[in-house]
Motif scaffolding. Structure first.
Motif, PDB file in Angstrom:
ATOM      1  N   LEU A  42      -1.770   2.713 -40.641  1.00  0.00           N
ATOM      2  CA  LEU A  42      -1.913   4.145 -40.893  1.00  0.00           C
ATOM      3  C   LEU A  42      -0.576   4.863 -40.750  1.00  0.00           C
ATOM      4  CD1 LEU A  42      -5.277   4.911 -39.035  1.00  0.00           C
ATOM      5  CD2 LEU A  42      -4.901   4.966 -41.495  1.00  0.00           C
ATOM      6  N   GLU A  43       0.178   4.495 -39.708  1.00  0.00           N
ATOM      7  CA  GLU A  43       1.495   5.108 -39.515  1.00  0.00           C
ATOM      8  C   GLU A  43       2.398   4.860 -40.717  1.00  0.00           C
ATOM      9  OE1 GLU A  43       2.933   3.444 -35.910  1.00  0.00           O
ATOM     10  OE2 GLU A  43       1.953   4.927 -34.628  1.00  0.00           O
ATOM     11  N   ARG A  44       2.405   3.618 -41.184  1.00  0.00           N
ATOM     12  CA  ARG A  44       3.259   3.271 -42.331  1.00  0.00           C
ATOM     13  C   ARG A  44       2.888   4.094 -43.554  1.00  0.00           C
ATOM     14  NH1 ARG A  44       1.422  -1.837 -44.813  1.00  0.00           N
ATOM     15  NH2 ARG A  44       0.217  -0.316 -45.982  1.00  0.00           N
ATOM     16  N   CYS A  45       1.587   4.222 -43.817  1.00  0.00           N
ATOM     17  CA  CYS A  45       1.139   4.986 -44.989  1.00  0.00           C
ATOM     18  C   CYS A  45       1.489   6.468 -44.844  1.00  0.00           C
ATOM     19  CB  CYS A  45      -0.366   4.819 -45.186  1.00  0.00           C
ATOM     20  SG  CYS A  45      -0.872   3.160 -45.695  1.00  0.00           S
ATOM     21  N   CYS A  46       1.381   7.011 -43.618  1.00  0.00           N
ATOM     22  CA  CYS A  46       1.733   8.419 -43.396  1.00  0.00           C
ATOM     23  C   CYS A  46       3.213   8.663 -43.651  1.00  0.00           C
ATOM     24  CB  CYS A  46       1.378   8.822 -41.962  1.00  0.00           C
ATOM     25  SG  CYS A  46      -0.382   9.005 -41.637  1.00  0.00           S
ATOM     26  N   ILE A  47       4.046   7.769 -43.145  1.00  0.00           N
ATOM     27  CA  ILE A  47       5.490   7.909 -43.329  1.00  0.00           C
ATOM     28  C   ILE A  47       5.850   7.839 -44.807  1.00  0.00           C
ATOM     29  CG2 ILE A  47       7.716   6.793 -42.905  1.00  0.00           C
ATOM     30  CD1 ILE A  47       6.539   5.960 -40.147  1.00  0.00           C
ATOM     31  N   GLU A  48       5.217   6.904 -45.522  1.00  0.00           N
ATOM     32  CA  GLU A  48       5.479   6.783 -46.960  1.00  0.00           C
ATOM     33  C   GLU A  48       5.046   8.031 -47.718  1.00  0.00           C
ATOM     34  OE1 GLU A  48       3.490   3.221 -48.104  1.00  0.00           O
ATOM     35  OE2 GLU A  48       5.035   1.887 -47.289  1.00  0.00           O
ATOM     36  N   ALA A  49       4.042   8.736 -47.176  1.00  0.00           N
ATOM     37  CA  ALA A  49       3.559   9.969 -47.816  1.00  0.00           C
ATOM     38  C   ALA A  49       4.373  11.188 -47.404  1.00  0.00           C
ATOM     39  CB  ALA A  49       2.083  10.191 -47.484  1.00  0.00           C
ATOM     40  N   GLY A  50       5.399  10.995 -46.546  1.00  0.00           N
ATOM     41  CA  GLY A  50       6.265  12.091 -46.160  1.00  0.00           C
ATOM     42  C   GLY A  50       5.833  12.839 -44.915  1.00  0.00           C
ATOM     43  N   PHE A  51       4.959  12.245 -44.096  1.00  0.00           N
ATOM     44  CA  PHE A  51       4.472  12.894 -42.883  1.00  0.00           C
ATOM     45  C   PHE A  51       5.008  12.188 -41.639  1.00  0.00           C
ATOM     46  CE2 PHE A  51       1.541  14.206 -46.139  1.00  0.00           C
ATOM     47  CZ  PHE A  51       1.243  15.520 -45.813  1.00  0.00           C
ATOM     48  N   SER A  52       4.868  12.852 -40.493  1.00  0.00           N
ATOM     49  CA  SER A  52       5.316  12.307 -39.215  1.00  0.00           C
ATOM     50  C   SER A  52       4.097  11.999 -38.349  1.00  0.00           C
ATOM     51  CB  SER A  52       6.234  13.305 -38.492  1.00  0.00           C
ATOM     52  OG  SER A  52       7.375  13.587 -39.266  1.00  0.00           O
ATOM     53  N   PRO A  53       3.713  10.731 -38.211  1.00  0.00           N
ATOM     54  CA  PRO A  53       2.518  10.395 -37.452  1.00  0.00           C
ATOM     55  C   PRO A  53       2.769  10.307 -35.949  1.00  0.00           C
ATOM     56  CG  PRO A  53       3.440   8.413 -38.415  1.00  0.00           C
ATOM     57  CD  PRO A  53       4.296   9.555 -38.897  1.00  0.00           C
ATOM     58  N   SER A  54       1.777  10.690 -35.172  1.00  0.00           N
ATOM     59  CA  SER A  54       1.772  10.510 -33.718  1.00  0.00           C
ATOM     60  C   SER A  54       0.457   9.852 -33.349  1.00  0.00           C
ATOM     61  CB  SER A  54       1.907  11.854 -32.994  1.00  0.00           C
ATOM     62  OG  SER A  54       3.141  12.479 -33.298  1.00  0.00           O
ATOM     63  N   THR A  55       0.527   8.724 -32.645  1.00  0.00           N
ATOM     64  CA  THR A  55      -0.672   7.934 -32.339  1.00  0.00           C
ATOM     65  C   THR A  55      -1.114   8.149 -30.902  1.00  0.00           C
ATOM     66  OG1 THR A  55      -0.065   6.261 -33.965  1.00  0.00           O
ATOM     67  CG2 THR A  55      -1.640   5.602 -32.285  1.00  0.00           C
ATOM     68  N   PHE A  56      -2.426   8.303 -30.716  1.00  0.00           N
ATOM     69  CA  PHE A  56      -3.028   8.511 -29.400  1.00  0.00           C
ATOM     70  C   PHE A  56      -4.147   7.498 -29.188  1.00  0.00           C
ATOM     71  CE2 PHE A  56      -1.353  12.467 -30.962  1.00  0.00           C
ATOM     72  CZ  PHE A  56      -0.759  13.073 -29.868  1.00  0.00           C
ATOM     73  N   SER A  57      -4.335   7.096 -27.933  1.00  0.00           N
ATOM     74  CA  SER A  57      -5.431   6.199 -27.573  1.00  0.00           C
ATOM     75  C   SER A  57      -6.368   6.918 -26.615  1.00  0.00           C
ATOM     76  CB  SER A  57      -4.890   4.934 -26.905  1.00  0.00           C
ATOM     77  OG  SER A  57      -5.943   4.130 -26.416  1.00  0.00           O
ATOM     78  N   SER A  58      -7.655   6.921 -26.933  1.00  0.00           N
ATOM     79  CA  SER A  58      -8.640   7.588 -26.073  1.00  0.00           C
ATOM     80  C   SER A  58      -9.121   6.687 -24.941  1.00  0.00           C
ATOM     81  CB  SER A  58      -9.839   8.059 -26.896  1.00  0.00           C
ATOM     82  OG  SER A  58     -10.392   6.984 -27.626  1.00  0.00           O
ATOM     83  N   HIS A  59      -8.721   5.417 -24.961  1.00  0.00           N
ATOM     84  CA  HIS A  59      -9.048   4.450 -23.895  1.00  0.00           C
ATOM     85  C   HIS A  59     -10.546   4.378 -23.615  1.00  0.00           C
ATOM     86  CE1 HIS A  59      -4.785   4.011 -23.106  1.00  0.00           C
ATOM     87  NE2 HIS A  59      -4.677   5.319 -23.016  1.00  0.00           N
ATOM     88  N   GLY A  60     -11.339   4.569 -24.645  1.00  0.00           N
ATOM     89  CA  GLY A  60     -12.786   4.448 -24.497  1.00  0.00           C
ATOM     90  C   GLY A  60     -13.447   5.579 -23.748  1.00  0.00           C
ATOM     91  N   SER A  61     -12.694   6.629 -23.450  1.00  0.00           N
ATOM     92  CA  SER A  61     -13.236   7.751 -22.676  1.00  0.00           C
ATOM     93  C   SER A  61     -13.541   8.931 -23.586  1.00  0.00           C
ATOM     94  CB  SER A  61     -12.229   8.186 -21.603  1.00  0.00           C
ATOM     95  OG  SER A  61     -12.571   9.453 -21.062  1.00  0.00           O
ATOM     96  N   PRO A  62     -14.801   9.359 -23.653  1.00  0.00           N
ATOM     97  CA  PRO A  62     -15.126  10.520 -24.506  1.00  0.00           C
ATOM     98  C   PRO A  62     -14.450  11.796 -24.039  1.00  0.00           C
ATOM     99  CG  PRO A  62     -17.018   9.888 -23.167  1.00  0.00           C
ATOM    100  CD  PRO A  62     -16.010   8.796 -23.010  1.00  0.00           C
ATOM    101  N   ASP A  63     -14.244  11.944 -22.715  1.00  0.00           N
ATOM    102  CA  ASP A  63     -13.568  13.136 -22.209  1.00  0.00           C
ATOM    103  C   ASP A  63     -12.094  13.128 -22.628  1.00  0.00           C
ATOM    104  OD1 ASP A  63     -15.887  14.067 -21.008  1.00  0.00           O
ATOM    105  OD2 ASP A  63     -15.444  13.109 -19.090  1.00  0.00           O
ATOM    106  N   HIS A  64     -11.468  11.964 -22.533  1.00  0.00           N
ATOM    107  CA  HIS A  64     -10.060  11.878 -22.941  1.00  0.00           C
ATOM    108  C   HIS A  64      -9.932  12.063 -24.451  1.00  0.00           C
ATOM    109  CE1 HIS A  64      -5.876  11.047 -22.677  1.00  0.00           C
ATOM    110  NE2 HIS A  64      -5.927   9.909 -23.333  1.00  0.00           N
TER     111      HIS A  64
END
Length: 342
Positions: A86-108
């Motif tokens: 997903l990051e690679r495709c975003c960069i190729e489309a001219g966007f700056s991706p930031s990735t987050f992990s919710s660690h399985g927590s609905p609150d997070h």
């Protein structure tokens, strides 16, 4: 560079002799200012120690170039690979991706959505936790910010979903296992997301259509530690030696990896060789699946197509308006990967 630290955009604009709005315009899009002005700014950048806070710059833009990517567990090689694509495709489309992990927590997961709101992203690509997600808060977020769901489909949320067709992929595996040996029983993963229930239903339907009795095996566990659940559940299951079938289809590869570890510990040989007494298959083509011993027969999800289509759909939402009440789901077929385990 003289080493003089410039603290903010106002100081930098004074140093280079260009107005603050024009400097901001340059950092948004360098080609949007006159060539002579651009030369002044770039000369100042070479002379002074200044780099703009891109997040602060983006706060002043009507639409930013930020894309948020949210996955349940970025440490899981499966979701790590999804995020990478997903990051690679975003960069190729001219966007700056930031990735987050919710660690399985609905609150997070909800906390991440609030962080993303503060970043004012152009859009978000999200693989939600699933069953325990705070659905009403996700729905409100999707109404506010262009969002495309990946991997896990939450019904009732007005967001486009791009994923795999479980009712094609699971029957494909069931038919193969029935054709090449004993009809499989189904080792079910905890219902942490909608894929779990859909794969069980797809297995049951496929077995009945082929004239076989479905056998669903449920084990203890209600989280994302699939290898441990498969291992502990496998020790109990295989130790009793009362399986309805010596062919087991696991609802995902991580569960299958744990089950194969339990079989090894109990000295049960897995595979298709004459001296093997158990066949095990999975689903997803996890990055580790080809390196298990024996290598795992599985279903490969077309994540090249899924990730590319997800980014295309999000860019379309960004350019032509936010999500509508009409969902636009796209499902891709899986591919049978025949290896040594089944």
């Amino acid at each position: 560079m003289v080493g003089q630290k410039i603290r903010n955009m106002e100081e930098f604009s004074a140093k280079c002799g260009v107005s603050r709005p024009t400097v901001s315009k340059y950092f948004n899009e360098p080609t949007s200012v006159r060539a002579s002005t651009r030369q002044k700014i770039e000369a100042a950048l070479e002379q002074y120690d200044f780099r703009p806070n891109l997040y602060a710059v983006n706060q002043n833009r009507r639409i930013t170039k930020n894309i948020g990517i949210v996955v349940p567990y970025v440490a899981d090689p499966f979701f790590s690979e999804v995020a990478r694509k997903l990051e690679r495709c975003c960069i190729e489309a001219g966007f700056s991706p930031s990735t987050f992990s919710s660690h399985g927590s609905p609150d997070h997961e909800v906390e991440i959505l609030e962080i993303l709101r503060s970043m004012r992203p152009a859009g978000v690509l999200m693989a939600p936790i699933g069953r325990v997600s705070h659905k009403n808060k996700l729905e409100a977020f999707c109404r506010e910010i262009p969002t495309v769901l990946v991997d896990s489909n939450l019904e009732g949320i007005g967001a486009t979903f791009i994923g795999s067709n479980n009712f094609q992929s699971v029957p494909l595996m069931v038919e193969y296992l029935c054709r090449t040996g004993e009809p499989p029983c189904f080792f079910e993963m905890p219902p942490v997301n909608p894929n779990a229930n859909k794969r069980r239903a797809a297995y049951t339907q496929a077995m009945e259509e082929l004239g076989h009795t479905p056998h669903v095996i449920r084990v203890d566990g209600n989280d994302w530690e699939f290898e441990e659940i498969g291992y502990k559940g496998g020790l109990k299951l295989l130790g009793k030696d009362d399986l309805p079938s010596r062919t087991i289809l696991c609802s995902n590869d991580r569960l299958a990896i744990g089950l194969m570890a339990a079989a090894y510990e109990l000295d049960i040989k897995v595979g298709i060789a004459p001296d093997c007494s158990l066949r095990i298959a999975g689903h997803d083509d996890h990055p580790f699946a080809r390196y298990t011993c024996p290598s795992l027969t599985t279903i490969s999800q077309d994540y090249e197509a899924i990730t590319e289509r997800s980014v295309d759909a999000l860019v379309n939402l960004i350019e032509h308006g936010r999500a509508t009440k009409q969902r636009q789901d796209t499902l891709y077929e899986g591919r049978l990967i025949m290896r040594s385990s089944a």
